[in-house]
Design an enzyme around this catalytic site. Structure first.
Site, short mmCIF file in Angstrom:
data_model
loop_
_atom_site.label_atom_id
_atom_site.label_comp_id
_atom_site.label_asym_id
_atom_site.label_seq_id
_atom_site.Cartn_x
_atom_site.Cartn_y
_atom_site.Cartn_z
N HIS A 78 -2.21 -5.35 1.50
CA HIS A 78 -3.53 -5.94 1.28
C HIS A 78 -3.37 -7.42 0.98
O HIS A 78 -2.36 -7.83 0.41
CB HIS A 78 -4.21 -5.25 0.09
CG HIS A 78 -5.46 -5.97 -0.37
ND1 HIS A 78 -6.67 -5.80 0.27
CD2 HIS A 78 -5.67 -6.87 -1.37
CE1 HIS A 78 -7.58 -6.56 -0.34
NE2 HIS A 78 -7.00 -7.21 -1.33
N TYR B 148 -12.41 -1.12 -3.74
CA TYR B 148 -12.98 -1.34 -2.40
C TYR B 148 -14.50 -1.17 -2.37
O TYR B 148 -15.06 -0.89 -1.31
CB TYR B 148 -12.32 -0.40 -1.38
CG TYR B 148 -10.96 -0.87 -0.91
CD1 TYR B 148 -10.83 -2.00 -0.11
CD2 TYR B 148 -9.80 -0.17 -1.25
CE1 TYR B 148 -9.58 -2.43 0.33
CE2 TYR B 148 -8.55 -0.60 -0.81
CZ TYR B 148 -8.45 -1.73 -0.01
OH TYR B 148 -7.23 -2.16 0.44
N ASN C 294 -2.12 0.30 6.79
CA ASN C 294 -1.62 -0.96 7.33
C ASN C 294 -0.75 -1.75 6.35
O ASN C 294 -0.71 -2.97 6.39
CB ASN C 294 -2.78 -1.80 7.89
CG ASN C 294 -3.83 -2.11 6.85
OD1 ASN C 294 -3.67 -1.76 5.69
ND2 ASN C 294 -4.89 -2.78 7.26
N GLU D 250 -9.91 -9.68 -7.79
CA GLU D 250 -9.01 -8.57 -7.47
C GLU D 250 -7.78 -8.56 -8.36
O GLU D 250 -7.31 -7.49 -8.77
CB GLU D 250 -8.62 -8.63 -5.99
CG GLU D 250 -9.79 -8.37 -5.06
CD GLU D 250 -9.43 -8.48 -3.59
OE1 GLU D 250 -10.32 -8.26 -2.75
OE2 GLU D 250 -8.26 -8.80 -3.27
N LYS E 201 0.82 -1.21 0.00
CA LYS E 201 0.00 0.00 0.00
C LYS E 201 0.86 1.27 0.00
O LYS E 201 2.07 1.22 0.29
CB LYS E 201 -0.93 -0.03 1.21
CG LYS E 201 -2.00 -1.13 1.15
CD LYS E 201 -2.98 -1.01 2.32
CE LYS E 201 -4.09 -2.05 2.23
NZ LYS E 201 -5.07 -1.90 3.34
P1 GDP Z 1 -8.31 -6.52 5.56
O1 GDP Z 1 -8.98 -7.62 4.78
O2 GDP Z 1 -7.47 -7.03 6.71
O3 GDP Z 1 -7.51 -5.58 4.68
O4 GDP Z 1 -9.46 -5.65 6.25
P2 GDP Z 1 -10.91 -5.17 5.76
O5 GDP Z 1 -11.32 -5.88 4.50
O6 GDP Z 1 -11.81 -5.25 6.94
O7 GDP Z 1 -10.70 -3.63 5.43
C1 GDP Z 1 -10.08 -3.22 4.24
C2 GDP Z 1 -9.13 -2.10 4.55
O8 GDP Z 1 -9.88 -0.97 5.00
C3 GDP Z 1 -8.12 -2.36 5.69
O9 GDP Z 1 -6.99 -3.09 5.28
C4 GDP Z 1 -7.77 -0.96 6.12
O10 GDP Z 1 -6.80 -0.37 5.24
C5 GDP Z 1 -9.10 -0.22 5.92
N1 GDP Z 1 -9.84 -0.13 7.19
C6 GDP Z 1 -10.49 -1.11 7.85
N2 GDP Z 1 -11.05 -0.63 8.98
C7 GDP Z 1 -10.74 0.69 9.02
C8 GDP Z 1 -11.04 1.75 9.94
O11 GDP Z 1 -11.70 1.56 10.96
N3 GDP Z 1 -10.55 3.00 9.61
C9 GDP Z 1 -9.83 3.23 8.48
N4 GDP Z 1 -9.37 4.47 8.22
N5 GDP Z 1 -9.54 2.25 7.60
C10 GDP Z 1 -9.99 1.01 7.86
#
Ligand code: GDP
Length: 140
Positions: free
Chosen positions: A115, A49, A112, A126, A9
């Site tokens: 991905h 997303y 973070n 994807e 990222k």
């Molecule tokens: P992943 O599968 O571990 O990447 O997590 P998710 O699919 O739940 O979320 C997708 C991405 O959205 C995450 O990797 C983070 O970059 C972002 N994200 C998730 N939760 C939050 C949040 O509470 N705040 C913000 N700013 N970004 C979030």
């Protein structure tokens, strides 16, 4: 053999962690089948997303993902989806296990570092968001 989509990222690219993350990818036994450096438009980040469009963090997430270059990669190995999720760790770096990429490089829940697709089917969808299937196959 299975494929998954990884993205280094924008935070990790900006902070100079791409090389170390690539090294980790190879040392975990993944073959790279496609890779590029690309700066997503806001619209492209929103498309990638789209499943999260109703979430409160959607705006913040797509602004972040279009804030600078990122590196999408198609990775292949046995059990690629589960293995890559294990190597990257929990979404929130505060919960990420010791030795995971997010524990090492993520700075927040949003920024973070990496991905990883959450299923074989999403891995394919994807991957094709960034790379046409024939390009992936040609590199296999
Ligand atoms: P992943 O599968 O571990 O990447 O997590 P998710 O699919 O739940 O979320 C997708 C991405 O959205 C995450 O990797 C983070 O970059 C972002 N994200 C998730 N939760 C939050 C949040 O509470 N705040 C913000 N700013 N970004 C979030």
């Amino acid at each position: 053999m299975e494929r998954t989509l990884a993205i280094i990222k924008p935070d990790a690219v900006q902070n100079g962690h791409s090389g170390k993350i690539l090294d980790r990818i190879l040392s975990e036994g993944f073959a790279v089948r496609a890779m590029k450096l690309v700066t997503l438009s806001k619209t492209e980040a929103e498309g990638f997303y789209a499943v999260h469009r109703e979430r409160p963090f959607f705006g913040e997430l797509t602004t972040f993902m279009s804030s600078g270059p990122c590196i999408p990669l198609v990775l292949e190995r046995a059990d690629a989806v589960a293995k890559w999720r294990e190597v990257i760790g929990a979404t929130n770096p505060a919960d990420a296990a010791e030795g995971t990429i997010r524990k090492q490089f993520a700075t927040s829940m949003g920024e973070n570092a990496v991905h990883g697709s959450d299923s074989t089917e999403n891995g394919k969808l994807e991957s094709n968001y960034f790379f046409p299937e024939h390009v992936i196959v040609a590199n296999s």
